[in-house]
Design a protein around this motif. Structure first.
Motif, PDB file in Angstrom:
ATOM      1  N   GLU A 252       0.834  -1.211   0.000  1.00  0.00           N
ATOM      2  CA  GLU A 252       0.000   0.000   0.000  1.00  0.00           C
ATOM      3  C   GLU A 252       0.864   1.255   0.000  1.00  0.00           C
ATOM      4  O   GLU A 252       0.552   2.238  -0.687  1.00  0.00           O
ATOM      5  CB  GLU A 252      -0.927  -0.017   1.206  1.00  0.00           C
ATOM      6  CG  GLU A 252      -2.046  -1.040   1.094  1.00  0.00           C
ATOM      7  CD  GLU A 252      -2.896  -1.140   2.348  1.00  0.00           C
ATOM      8  OE1 GLU A 252      -4.060  -1.582   2.241  1.00  0.00           O
ATOM      9  OE2 GLU A 252      -2.404  -0.782   3.440  1.00  0.00           O
ATOM     10  N   SER A 253       1.961   1.222   0.751  1.00  0.00           N
ATOM     11  CA  SER A 253       2.860   2.370   0.788  1.00  0.00           C
ATOM     12  C   SER A 253       3.547   2.579  -0.567  1.00  0.00           C
ATOM     13  O   SER A 253       3.662   3.713  -1.049  1.00  0.00           O
ATOM     14  CB  SER A 253       3.900   2.173   1.887  1.00  0.00           C
ATOM     15  OG  SER A 253       4.761   3.284   1.972  1.00  0.00           O
ATOM     16  N   LEU A 254       3.981   1.489  -1.177  1.00  0.00           N
ATOM     17  CA  LEU A 254       4.606   1.584  -2.495  1.00  0.00           C
ATOM     18  C   LEU A 254       3.623   2.117  -3.532  1.00  0.00           C
ATOM     19  O   LEU A 254       3.965   2.981  -4.351  1.00  0.00           O
ATOM     20  CB  LEU A 254       5.122   0.209  -2.919  1.00  0.00           C
ATOM     21  CG  LEU A 254       6.400  -0.279  -2.231  1.00  0.00           C
ATOM     22  CD1 LEU A 254       6.563  -1.777  -2.426  1.00  0.00           C
ATOM     23  CD2 LEU A 254       7.615   0.458  -2.784  1.00  0.00           C
ATOM     24  N   TYR A 255       2.390   1.593  -3.498  1.00  0.00           N
ATOM     25  CA  TYR A 255       1.397   2.032  -4.482  1.00  0.00           C
ATOM     26  C   TYR A 255       1.040   3.507  -4.278  1.00  0.00           C
ATOM     27  O   TYR A 255       0.876   4.258  -5.249  1.00  0.00           O
ATOM     28  CB  TYR A 255       0.146   1.169  -4.401  1.00  0.00           C
ATOM     29  CG  TYR A 255      -0.865   1.500  -5.470  1.00  0.00           C
ATOM     30  CD1 TYR A 255      -0.615   1.204  -6.802  1.00  0.00           C
ATOM     31  CD2 TYR A 255      -2.062   2.152  -5.155  1.00  0.00           C
ATOM     32  CE1 TYR A 255      -1.518   1.534  -7.805  1.00  0.00           C
ATOM     33  CE2 TYR A 255      -2.971   2.485  -6.140  1.00  0.00           C
ATOM     34  CZ  TYR A 255      -2.700   2.173  -7.467  1.00  0.00           C
ATOM     35  OH  TYR A 255      -3.595   2.515  -8.449  1.00  0.00           O
ATOM     36  N   ALA A 256       0.941   3.929  -3.009  1.00  0.00           N
ATOM     37  CA  ALA A 256       0.614   5.328  -2.723  1.00  0.00           C
ATOM     38  C   ALA A 256       1.693   6.263  -3.247  1.00  0.00           C
ATOM     39  O   ALA A 256       1.396   7.370  -3.708  1.00  0.00           O
ATOM     40  CB  ALA A 256       0.440   5.517  -1.218  1.00  0.00           C
ATOM     41  N   GLU A 257       2.946   5.818  -3.202  1.00  0.00           N
ATOM     42  CA  GLU A 257       4.036   6.685  -3.647  1.00  0.00           C
ATOM     43  C   GLU A 257       4.209   6.677  -5.165  1.00  0.00           C
ATOM     44  O   GLU A 257       4.417   7.723  -5.781  1.00  0.00           O
ATOM     45  CB  GLU A 257       5.347   6.260  -2.985  1.00  0.00           C
ATOM     46  CG  GLU A 257       6.550   7.054  -3.462  1.00  0.00           C
ATOM     47  CD  GLU A 257       7.463   7.466  -2.323  1.00  0.00           C
ATOM     48  OE1 GLU A 257       8.679   7.480  -2.526  1.00  0.00           O
ATOM     49  OE2 GLU A 257       6.955   7.787  -1.240  1.00  0.00           O
ATOM     50  N   PHE A 258       4.109   5.510  -5.793  1.00  0.00           N
ATOM     51  CA  PHE A 258       4.450   5.399  -7.207  1.00  0.00           C
ATOM     52  C   PHE A 258       3.250   5.260  -8.145  1.00  0.00           C
ATOM     53  O   PHE A 258       3.370   5.500  -9.345  1.00  0.00           O
ATOM     54  CB  PHE A 258       5.400   4.212  -7.422  1.00  0.00           C
ATOM     55  CG  PHE A 258       6.699   4.342  -6.690  1.00  0.00           C
ATOM     56  CD1 PHE A 258       7.639   5.289  -7.070  1.00  0.00           C
ATOM     57  CD2 PHE A 258       6.975   3.531  -5.598  1.00  0.00           C
ATOM     58  CE1 PHE A 258       8.844   5.415  -6.388  1.00  0.00           C
ATOM     59  CE2 PHE A 258       8.172   3.642  -4.911  1.00  0.00           C
ATOM     60  CZ  PHE A 258       9.103   4.593  -5.299  1.00  0.00           C
ATOM     61  N   ARG A 259       2.119   4.789  -7.622  1.00  0.00           N
ATOM     62  CA  ARG A 259       0.885   4.605  -8.427  1.00  0.00           C
ATOM     63  C   ARG A 259       1.116   3.703  -9.633  1.00  0.00           C
ATOM     64  O   ARG A 259       0.534   3.907 -10.698  1.00  0.00           O
ATOM     65  CB  ARG A 259       0.325   5.960  -8.876  1.00  0.00           C
ATOM     66  CG  ARG A 259      -0.152   6.838  -7.758  1.00  0.00           C
ATOM     67  CD  ARG A 259      -1.310   6.212  -6.997  1.00  0.00           C
ATOM     68  NE  ARG A 259      -1.725   7.027  -5.845  1.00  0.00           N
ATOM     69  CZ  ARG A 259      -2.663   6.669  -4.972  1.00  0.00           C
ATOM     70  NH1 ARG A 259      -3.286   5.501  -5.122  1.00  0.00           N
ATOM     71  NH2 ARG A 259      -2.971   7.449  -3.966  1.00  0.00           N
ATOM     72  N   GLU A 260       1.974   2.707  -9.464  1.00  0.00           N
ATOM     73  CA  GLU A 260       2.221   1.750 -10.534  1.00  0.00           C
ATOM     74  C   GLU A 260       1.431   0.470 -10.249  1.00  0.00           C
ATOM     75  O   GLU A 260       1.432  -0.021  -9.111  1.00  0.00           O
ATOM     76  CB  GLU A 260       3.711   1.460 -10.660  1.00  0.00           C
ATOM     77  CG  GLU A 260       4.510   2.697 -11.077  1.00  0.00           C
ATOM     78  CD  GLU A 260       5.990   2.411 -11.219  1.00  0.00           C
ATOM     79  OE1 GLU A 260       6.376   1.227 -11.117  1.00  0.00           O
ATOM     80  OE2 GLU A 260       6.755   3.367 -11.426  1.00  0.00           O
TER      81      GLU A 260
END
Length: 295
Positions: A252-260
């Motif tokens: 979730e943190s990765l998706y929130a930052e990169f939106r990939e």
């Protein structure tokens, strides 16, 4: 022992779960006076027992002598009061991967720790170090120090300075980790996931999607990567080992930052966490495991 960096002798670890207990053990085995904090007596007793079991295994396997064990145990102290961290030279938090919780820890440590040049670190695997440093009045002394589970066995540490981390603090921390702890250091920019999880998590999520779609069963997915690619553990077994809740939080943190899209958590992962099936620690994930109560 601790003669490689004499200005860091007293360390504190906030959180004595799976990661915190391992970090505390490594500190104590390096000859540092190590103060471990948990929120209440029950959690503290559980963490103390976890460290004790790990040290006993080290003695059984010949990695620690009985005499060394005595010295390590003498180096460990436990508390439920963060005010006791006042005299620490270094404090690291290893609490659950919840941003508000970690920010609160840093706010308290900033108030409590008296040494003006004390170092502060987070074992976060995904939360920006900048946000944690901003919770203090001394962000130049805050950085990420990401260990890997099991901490006493895996010698890698990701060192993560933020844009505000002072060069002198970064140099002191790197020297401490490599010389005093004897760990291998790699350096990452302050981006969600850092080096390892930025590469690892998409792989784990792909395995979950493959299982979710019915493409293959869990055992065959894992066997494919172990026997076909030489991995020591299959991806679904690894998710169980890490914890599905931790994997979800990092994704979730990765998706929130990169939106990939490859960072987006699969629905199955979210549902399993909601059901309490978090892997080894709960007794059930993609596989089933004996719980502490049944052993």
């Amino acid at each position: 022992m601790n003669d490689g960096n004499p200005d860091i002798r007293k360390v504190g670890v906030v959180g004595c779960g799976l990661m915190g207990s391992g970090i505390a053990e490594v500190f104590a085995r390096s000859g540092l006076h190590t103060l471990v904090h948990e929120v209440d007596k029950a959690a503290l007793d559980s963490g103390r027992e976890r460290i004790g079991r790990s040290l006993a295994r080290a003695v059984e396997r010949g990695r620690l002598t009985p005499e060394q064990l005595e010295r390590v145990e003498a180096s460990l102290a436990f508390t439920t009061d963060l005010e006791d961290f006042a005299d620490r030279d270094l404090a690291i938090e290893a609490v659950p991967e919840i941003e508000d919780l970690k920010v609160g820890v840093f706010t308290t440590l900033d108030r409590v720790v008296q040494r003006t040049d004390a170092l502060f670190a987070s074992n976060t695997s995904s939360i920006p170090i900048m946000k944690l440093g901003a919770a203090t009045s001394r962000p130049g002394q805050v950085m990420g120090l990401h260990f890997f589970n099991p901490v006493p066995v895996l010698d890698l540490v990701e060192l993560v300075p933020s844009l505000l981390t002072d060069d002198s603090a970064w140099t002191r921390m790197r020297h401490f980790v490599s010389t005093v702890l004897g760990r291998h250091v790699i350096v990452s920019q302050d981006r969600a996931g850092f080096v390892v999880n930025s590469l690892l998590v998409p792989y784990l999520l792909s395995a979950i999607r493959m299982f979710e779609s019915g493409f293959a069963v869990a055992h065959d997915i894992d066997e494919g990567m172990v026997r076909g690619c030489g991995h020591p553990m299959g991806p679904l077994a690894l998710v169980d080992h890490i914890g599905l809740d931790t994997t979800l939080a990092v994704a979730e943190s990765l998706y929130a930052e990169f939106r990939e899209p490859h960072y987006a958590p699969p629905p199955l992962l979210s549902r399993m966490v909601q059901a309490g099936n978090t892997g080894r620690k709960s007794g059930r994930g993609f596989y089933t495991y004996p719980t502490a109560a049944s052993r």
